[in-house]
Structures are given as structure tokens and as C-alpha cells.
Design an enzyme around this catalytic site. Structure first.
Site, PDB file in Angstrom:
ATOM      1  N   GLY A  90     -67.482 -93.796  22.337  1.00  0.00           N
ATOM      2  CA  GLY A  90     -66.937 -92.471  22.073  1.00  0.00           C
ATOM      3  C   GLY A  90     -66.406 -91.871  23.363  1.00  0.00           C
ATOM      4  O   GLY A  90     -66.040 -92.586  24.300  1.00  0.00           O
ATOM      5  N   ILE A 127     -78.280 -93.554  29.080  1.00  0.00           N
ATOM      6  CA  ILE A 127     -78.047 -92.119  29.255  1.00  0.00           C
ATOM      7  C   ILE A 127     -77.814 -91.453  27.901  1.00  0.00           C
ATOM      8  O   ILE A 127     -77.331 -90.330  27.837  1.00  0.00           O
ATOM      9  CB  ILE A 127     -76.842 -91.863  30.198  1.00  0.00           C
ATOM     10  CG1 ILE A 127     -75.644 -92.775  29.846  1.00  0.00           C
ATOM     11  CG2 ILE A 127     -77.250 -92.094  31.653  1.00  0.00           C
ATOM     12  CD1 ILE A 127     -74.914 -92.467  28.596  1.00  0.00           C
ATOM     13  N   ARG A 141     -79.940 -91.911  24.118  1.00  0.00           N
ATOM     14  CA  ARG A 141     -81.201 -91.525  23.493  1.00  0.00           C
ATOM     15  C   ARG A 141     -82.182 -92.683  23.651  1.00  0.00           C
ATOM     16  O   ARG A 141     -81.820 -93.848  23.452  1.00  0.00           O
ATOM     17  CB  ARG A 141     -81.014 -91.198  22.012  1.00  0.00           C
ATOM     18  CG  ARG A 141     -80.224 -89.928  21.742  1.00  0.00           C
ATOM     19  CD  ARG A 141     -80.984 -88.689  22.156  1.00  0.00           C
ATOM     20  NE  ARG A 141     -80.283 -87.463  21.799  1.00  0.00           N
ATOM     21  CZ  ARG A 141     -79.524 -86.759  22.619  1.00  0.00           C
ATOM     22  NH1 ARG A 141     -79.355 -87.186  23.868  1.00  0.00           N
ATOM     23  NH2 ARG A 141     -78.934 -85.641  22.214  1.00  0.00           N
ATOM     24  N   GLU A 174     -90.249 -86.979  25.728  1.00  0.00           N
ATOM     25  CA  GLU A 174     -89.945 -86.103  26.862  1.00  0.00           C
ATOM     26  C   GLU A 174     -90.733 -84.791  26.752  1.00  0.00           C
ATOM     27  O   GLU A 174     -90.905 -84.254  25.662  1.00  0.00           O
ATOM     28  CB  GLU A 174     -88.438 -85.809  26.893  1.00  0.00           C
ATOM     29  CG  GLU A 174     -87.610 -87.062  27.128  1.00  0.00           C
ATOM     30  CD  GLU A 174     -86.113 -86.821  27.091  1.00  0.00           C
ATOM     31  OE1 GLU A 174     -85.683 -85.652  26.937  1.00  0.00           O
ATOM     32  OE2 GLU A 174     -85.358 -87.792  27.224  1.00  0.00           O
ATOM     33  N   HIS A 178     -83.505 -86.582  32.091  1.00  0.00           N
ATOM     34  CA  HIS A 178     -82.536 -86.182  31.060  1.00  0.00           C
ATOM     35  C   HIS A 178     -81.559 -85.128  31.590  1.00  0.00           C
ATOM     36  O   HIS A 178     -81.415 -84.045  31.018  1.00  0.00           O
ATOM     37  CB  HIS A 178     -83.253 -85.657  29.818  1.00  0.00           C
ATOM     38  CG  HIS A 178     -82.410 -85.770  28.571  1.00  0.00           C
ATOM     39  ND1 HIS A 178     -82.954 -85.910  27.314  1.00  0.00           N
ATOM     40  CD2 HIS A 178     -81.053 -85.754  28.384  1.00  0.00           C
ATOM     41  CE1 HIS A 178     -81.976 -85.968  26.410  1.00  0.00           C
ATOM     42  NE2 HIS A 178     -80.812 -85.877  27.053  1.00  0.00           N
TER      43      HIS A 178
END
Length: 312
Positions: free
Chosen positions: A150, A228, A230, A259, A277
Site C-alpha cells: 500500500g 513496522i 502490526r 503493548e 511503536h
């Protein structure tokens, strides 16, 4: 009459005044307790919700917000938003596809370079007064595989191909007709063909553990993984075992299953680079993200098509 937006996100505070200046009333609820209180207290007032993928919005919350008309998700992922509940109510959902692609791509290349060139350990040992001149692999000319092409994947590919002369391959559900990169029809085939595998696909049930033990084995003992996107896309247990046993050379991770908790096993390894994150976070990305939210809200409440709809 002004519209009321429930703000659940905690990473774009500096640019929320853009919404207020446009006439929106904001209810800030950026902790679980404040969120629950705001949804109960202001259930009949809230027209829109601003959230992000991991924070989501549940079916129960959607049912409680009886006047909710639109859910705006910052970032590309929307895995914890109950799309079925939203669709049942005719609620529009938008995401932030593309708004932080440059920041994420920059961070990806920074992590990739740090991992292959062993920058964190080199920095730490030098600060200790040591002079460990470890020989590390070159980055230029490597074969890069991207899982998901994407806006983020494209930005990563551009930097890697133009800046580091990497050959680019990718896997997505269908091949793109607008790029010259090599398409593989499975994550396994992609991993087998590259030196570095970057995860840039959305999370959620459809992509859970796409990268499993078999894919990691195909990537191999000289292969590297960068995530980077999920954490759910990668089987963390299989990844940890591969790193511990040397069947994978290294991993750079910006996302984790629980997290902010990070597994001690990953922290103990010398062949990992870990960040909290933050790939998509920069002042520029935050500004562009809130600007996109504003444009979606303005279009929606004017009765026009939103810019970045999520298909239910």
C-alpha cells in the site's frame, strides 16, 4: 450546529486545535477510564469518534453512541474497530491511509540500517570505552521483500530501490499493475526469494500469523525481518525461537503483541532492534493525519464522499 468528536487517540494532541478551529467540539478521553466515562456521560452528544487501530471502537460502544455517524481512524490499520457493528448502523468509517507513510518508511529504513549494521551495539560498546570493530553486512544491493504494497509499502520500496539499489519484491492479494516490482503469490515464496522481509500489511484476522515458522525458515539464517505494521502478522513465538537458535539473522520490531509490554526474550537478544511503536509518529505526520481527519469530517457533514473510506 457544531458537531462533537470523541477523541480516543493520544498521539496527535498538538494538532487537535485544527479541528477546534474548524468548529468541532472535542471530548478528550485518552485513557480507558476517561473513555468509559465519556461514552456513558456523553452518549447522546457524540457525532464522530477519532481513534486508531489498536484502540478501535467496540460493538457495545457503537451501540451506546446513539447519534454516532462517522468513525475516523488515524493510520492505515483499523483492526479493533467493529466494522460489522458500524455497517449495521450505517456508520461511515475512514482511515488515515497514506498520511504517515513517509514517517513510517523513514523509520523502516532507519531500523533496517541499524539492524544490519549493528548500530545500537556499536554505539553502546563505544560509550563503554570499548573498540569492537565488528564487521557487519552491507545494505546496498540486498533483495528486499515487502509484505503489503500500500502507501507505506510503496514509500519503503522507493527509498530502498533508489537509495540503496535494492531489488524489490512483494506479496499482496493481487499484483499491482502500476509498479515494476516482482510479485509473489504467497508470503512463503516471497520470504524464500529475499534477504530482508518488511511487514507493511494491516493487522486483523485476515493477516494473523501470515509470517509463521515456515516463512521464517524460508527467510533463512542470513535473513532479516522488519515489522513496522502490526505484531499480529508475525508469530512472535516462532520469531523468538528463530532468533534464539540462529535460524534467522535478526529482527527489527516497532510493534508488539501486548503493548507496551515487550517480551523479555526479545529484549535479551543481541540480534534485535526494538522501538516503542513510533514509526508513524513525527510532527509532520501528526499534522497531516489530523488534516486528513478534518477533510474527511468536512466532506462527510457536507454530504460529500469521504476521502479515505474503509469498505465494510
Amino acid at each position: 450546529m457544531s458537531k462533537t468528536v470523541l477523541v480516543l487517540v493520544e498521539t496527535v494532541d498538538d494538532y487537535l486545535p485544527l479541528l477546534e478551529q474548524a468548529g468541532y467540539r472535542l471530548i478528550r478521553a485518552q485513557s480507558p477510564q476517561l473513555r468509559a466515562e465519556a461514552i456513558t456521560r456523553h452518549a447522546h452528544e457524540i457525532d464522530a469518534v477519532l481513534t486508531r487501530g489498536p484502540l478501535g471502537l467496540t460493538a457495545t460502544e457503537i451501540d451506546t453512541l446513539v447519534n454516532l455517524q462517522i468513525i475516523c481512524v488515524i493510520g492505515a490499520g483499523y483492526e479493533q474497530v467493529d466494522l460489522a457493528a458500524a455497517a449495521a448502523r450505517g456508520i461511515t468509517v475512514t482511515n488515515g491511509a497514506g498520511a504517515n507513510a513517509d514517517a513510517v518508511a523513514d523509520h523502516t529504513l532507519a531500523m533496517l540500517l541499524a539492524l544490519l549494521r549493528d548500530i545500537p551495539r556499536g554505539d553502546a560498546s563505544t560509550r563503554r570505552g570499548e573498540w569492537n570493530r565488528v564487521i557487519s553486512p552491507s545494505v546496498s544491493g540486498k533483495r528486499l521483500g515487502i509484505l503489503g504494497l500500500g502507501s507505506v509499502g510503496l514509500a519503503i520500496a522507493k527509498r530502498a530501490s533508489l537509495g540503496f539499489d535494492m531489488s524489490i519484491s512483494y506479496h499482496s492479494r493481487t499484483p499491482r499493475t502500476d509498479v515494476a516490482y516482482s510479485w509473489y503469490d504467497s508470503p512463503l515464496q516471497l520470504a524464500d526469494a529475499v534477504d530482508i522481509l518488511v511487514i507493511a500489511t494491516p493487522g486483523g484476522a485476515n493477516t494473523r500469523h501470515l509470517v509463521n515458522a515456515e516463512v521464517l525458515k524460508a527467510l533463512g539464517a542470513e535473513g532479516y525481518l522488519v515489522n513496522i505494521a502490526r505484531a499480529s502478522v508475525v508469530d512472535t513465538h516462532a520469531l523468538t525461537e528463530a532468533l534464539q537458535h540462529g535460524t534467522l539473522a535478526g529482527a527489527a520490531l516497532d510493534v508488539f503483541d501486548d503493548e507496551p509490554a515487550v517480551p523479555q526474550a526479545l529484549k535479551a537478544l543481541g540480534n534485535t532492534v526494538l522501538t516503542p511503536h513510533v514509526a508513524g509518529q513525527s510532527p509532520e505526520a501528526a499534522r497531516d493525519t489530523v488534516t486528513l481527519v478534518l477533510r474527511n469530517l468536512q466532506a462527510f457533514f457536507a454530504g460529500e464522499p469521504v476521502l479515505t473510506p474503509v469498505r465494510h
